[in-house]
Write a protein that holds these residues in place. Structure first.
Motif, PDB file in Angstrom:
ATOM      1  N   SER A 132      16.801  80.658  58.490  1.00 16.76           N
ATOM      2  CA  SER A 132      16.103  81.204  57.319  1.00 16.76           C
ATOM      3  C   SER A 132      16.737  80.715  56.032  1.00 16.76           C
ATOM      4  O   SER A 132      17.936  80.435  55.968  1.00 16.76           O
ATOM      5  N   GLY A 133      15.915  80.656  54.993  1.00 16.55           N
ATOM      6  CA  GLY A 133      16.366  80.328  53.642  1.00 16.55           C
ATOM      7  C   GLY A 133      15.728  81.310  52.673  1.00 16.55           C
ATOM      8  O   GLY A 133      14.820  82.058  53.028  1.00 16.55           O
ATOM      9  N   THR A 134      16.183  81.310  51.442  1.00 13.88           N
ATOM     10  CA  THR A 134      15.689  82.260  50.449  1.00 13.88           C
ATOM     11  C   THR A 134      14.648  81.611  49.544  1.00 13.88           C
ATOM     12  O   THR A 134      14.850  80.508  49.041  1.00 13.88           O
ATOM     13  N   VAL A 135      13.546  82.323  49.345  1.00 15.18           N
ATOM     14  CA  VAL A 135      12.527  81.923  48.380  1.00 15.18           C
ATOM     15  C   VAL A 135      12.425  83.006  47.311  1.00 15.18           C
ATOM     16  O   VAL A 135      12.755  84.176  47.546  1.00 15.18           O
ATOM     17  N   ALA A 136      11.983  82.599  46.123  1.00 18.27           N
ATOM     18  CA  ALA A 136      11.823  83.537  45.017  1.00 18.27           C
ATOM     19  C   ALA A 136      10.506  83.249  44.307  1.00 18.27           C
ATOM     20  O   ALA A 136      10.021  82.119  44.312  1.00 18.27           O
ATOM     21  N   ASP A 148      11.072  88.422  42.634  1.00 19.24           N
ATOM     22  CA  ASP A 148      10.995  89.000  43.970  1.00 19.24           C
ATOM     23  C   ASP A 148      11.151  87.848  44.949  1.00 19.24           C
ATOM     24  O   ASP A 148      11.172  86.693  44.559  1.00 19.24           O
ATOM     25  N   GLY A 149      11.239  88.147  46.221  1.00 16.92           N
ATOM     26  CA  GLY A 149      11.368  87.102  47.226  1.00 16.92           C
ATOM     27  C   GLY A 149      12.068  87.623  48.455  1.00 16.92           C
ATOM     28  O   GLY A 149      12.065  88.821  48.711  1.00 16.92           O
ATOM     29  N   GLY A 150      12.667  86.705  49.187  1.00 17.22           N
ATOM     30  CA  GLY A 150      13.373  87.082  50.396  1.00 17.22           C
ATOM     31  C   GLY A 150      13.552  85.906  51.333  1.00 17.22           C
ATOM     32  O   GLY A 150      13.315  84.760  50.975  1.00 17.22           O
ATOM     33  N   SER A 151      13.941  86.196  52.553  1.00 19.65           N
ATOM     34  CA  SER A 151      14.187  85.164  53.560  1.00 19.65           C
ATOM     35  C   SER A 151      12.889  84.678  54.187  1.00 19.65           C
ATOM     36  O   SER A 151      11.993  85.474  54.477  1.00 19.65           O
ATOM     37  N   ARG A 152      12.817  83.365  54.399  1.00 23.90           N
ATOM     38  CA  ARG A 152      11.681  82.746  55.081  1.00 23.90           C
ATOM     39  C   ARG A 152      12.222  81.708  56.055  1.00 23.90           C
ATOM     40  O   ARG A 152      13.298  81.146  55.860  1.00 23.90           O
ATOM     41  N   ARG A 153      11.451  81.416  57.097  1.00 27.46           N
ATOM     42  CA  ARG A 153      11.873  80.420  58.099  1.00 27.46           C
ATOM     43  C   ARG A 153      11.984  79.031  57.459  1.00 27.46           C
ATOM     44  O   ARG A 153      11.137  78.625  56.664  1.00 27.46           O
ATOM     45  N   CYS A 154      13.002  78.311  57.845  1.00 26.61           N
ATOM     46  CA  CYS A 154      13.283  77.000  57.262  1.00 26.61           C
ATOM     47  C   CYS A 154      12.270  75.928  57.641  1.00 26.61           C
ATOM     48  O   CYS A 154      12.185  74.893  56.976  1.00 26.61           O
ATOM     49  N   ASP A 155      11.481  76.152  58.697  1.00 26.84           N
ATOM     50  CA  ASP A 155      10.469  75.159  59.057  1.00 26.84           C
ATOM     51  C   ASP A 155       9.187  75.354  58.239  1.00 26.84           C
ATOM     52  O   ASP A 155       8.290  74.511  58.278  1.00 26.84           O
ATOM     53  N   GLN A 156       9.102  76.418  57.467  1.00 27.75           N
ATOM     54  CA  GLN A 156       7.957  76.615  56.578  1.00 27.75           C
ATOM     55  C   GLN A 156       8.158  75.781  55.323  1.00 27.75           C
ATOM     56  O   GLN A 156       9.292  75.455  54.955  1.00 27.75           O
ATOM     57  N   THR A 157       7.058  75.435  54.670  1.00 27.38           N
ATOM     58  CA  THR A 157       7.167  74.651  53.442  1.00 27.38           C
ATOM     59  C   THR A 157       6.922  75.539  52.228  1.00 27.38           C
ATOM     60  O   THR A 157       5.990  76.345  52.206  1.00 27.38           O
ATOM     61  N   PHE A 158       7.800  75.379  51.238  1.00 26.13           N
ATOM     62  CA  PHE A 158       7.699  76.079  49.963  1.00 26.13           C
ATOM     63  C   PHE A 158       8.006  75.102  48.844  1.00 26.13           C
ATOM     64  O   PHE A 158       8.627  74.070  49.065  1.00 26.13           O
ATOM     65  N   HIS A 159       7.571  75.459  47.656  1.00 26.49           N
ATOM     66  CA  HIS A 159       7.970  74.706  46.471  1.00 26.49           C
ATOM     67  C   HIS A 159       9.466  74.918  46.282  1.00 26.49           C
ATOM     68  O   HIS A 159      10.092  75.682  47.024  1.00 26.49           O
ATOM     69  N   VAL A 160      10.045  74.291  45.267  1.00 27.78           N
ATOM     70  CA  VAL A 160      11.469  74.442  44.972  1.00 27.78           C
ATOM     71  C   VAL A 160      11.612  74.747  43.482  1.00 27.78           C
ATOM     72  O   VAL A 160      10.965  74.103  42.648  1.00 27.78           O
TER      73      VAL A 160
END
Length: 189
Positions: A132-136, A148-160
């Motif tokens: 897991s990694g942190t997204v905000a 706000d945010g929280g932990s998400r699986r690292c194989d998911q794609t998010f902006h940075v």
């Protein structure tokens, strides 16, 4: 004695504002943005444009001290000159972005607590489904927490979330403002 104390308090307050002013005065604010491209956790630390780095949640805490770069970042119909928030309807992954935690290498969130911000895809080195990694993201509520945010699986794609490496102003680079106001060469005292 009272006048001397008042002078010290005013001088200290002035010193604090001088230390912050290059980063928040017209045109001198550091820029930040949310990347247009979404990436898995192991690509997050390299996703920012040259001159920018993956932002820490602590660098982003108060976006009013930063200037959003609409040319590089995600924008919405009503974002104006500011960043996108959770107020709009987005295609996946929405206005969420990977963000540095400021902590040690961590890849599991055993508790899965909402709003936790300590996982970092093993320091952004893995895209494992089990890590897991942190997204905000910026909240859509007035009066509540801004981020706000929280932990998400690292194989998911998010902006940075990206932050400018430094303010690009002659004042900031040479320290002339600091030296001129304080009457010494700058440097550490």
């Amino acid at each position: 004695m009272t006048r001397g104390y008042l002078f010290l308090v005013l001088a200290a307050a002035g010193g604090c504002s001088l230390a912050r002013s290059p980063g928040i005065s017209g045109g001198g604010a550091r820029r930040f943005y949310l990347t247009k491209r979404a990436v898995p956790g192991n690509q997050a630390s390299g996703a920012c444009a040259p001159g920018f780095h993956m932002g820490s949640r602590f660098e982003l805490t108060d976006p009013s001290l930063l200037a959003y770069d609409t040319a590089l970042g995600v924008t919405t119909d009503d974002s104006g000159a500011g960043p996108p928030s959770a107020a709009a309807v987005y295609d996946a992954p929405g206005p969420s972005g990977w963000v540095r935690t400021g902590g040690g290498s961590q890849y599991t969130d055993a508790n899965g607590a909402p709003g936790s911000a300590f996982t970092n895809c093993s320091t952004w080195s893995t895209s494992s489904h089990d890590a897991s990694g942190t997204v905000a993201f910026l909240s859509d509520r007035f009066g509540g927490p801004l981020w706000d945010g929280g932990s998400r699986r690292c194989d998911q794609t998010f902006h940075v979330w990206c932050v400018e490496d430094r303010v690009s102003s002659p004042e900031r680079e040479t320290g002339e403002r600091w030296r001129g106001r304080r009457g010494h060469r700058g440097g550490d005292d």
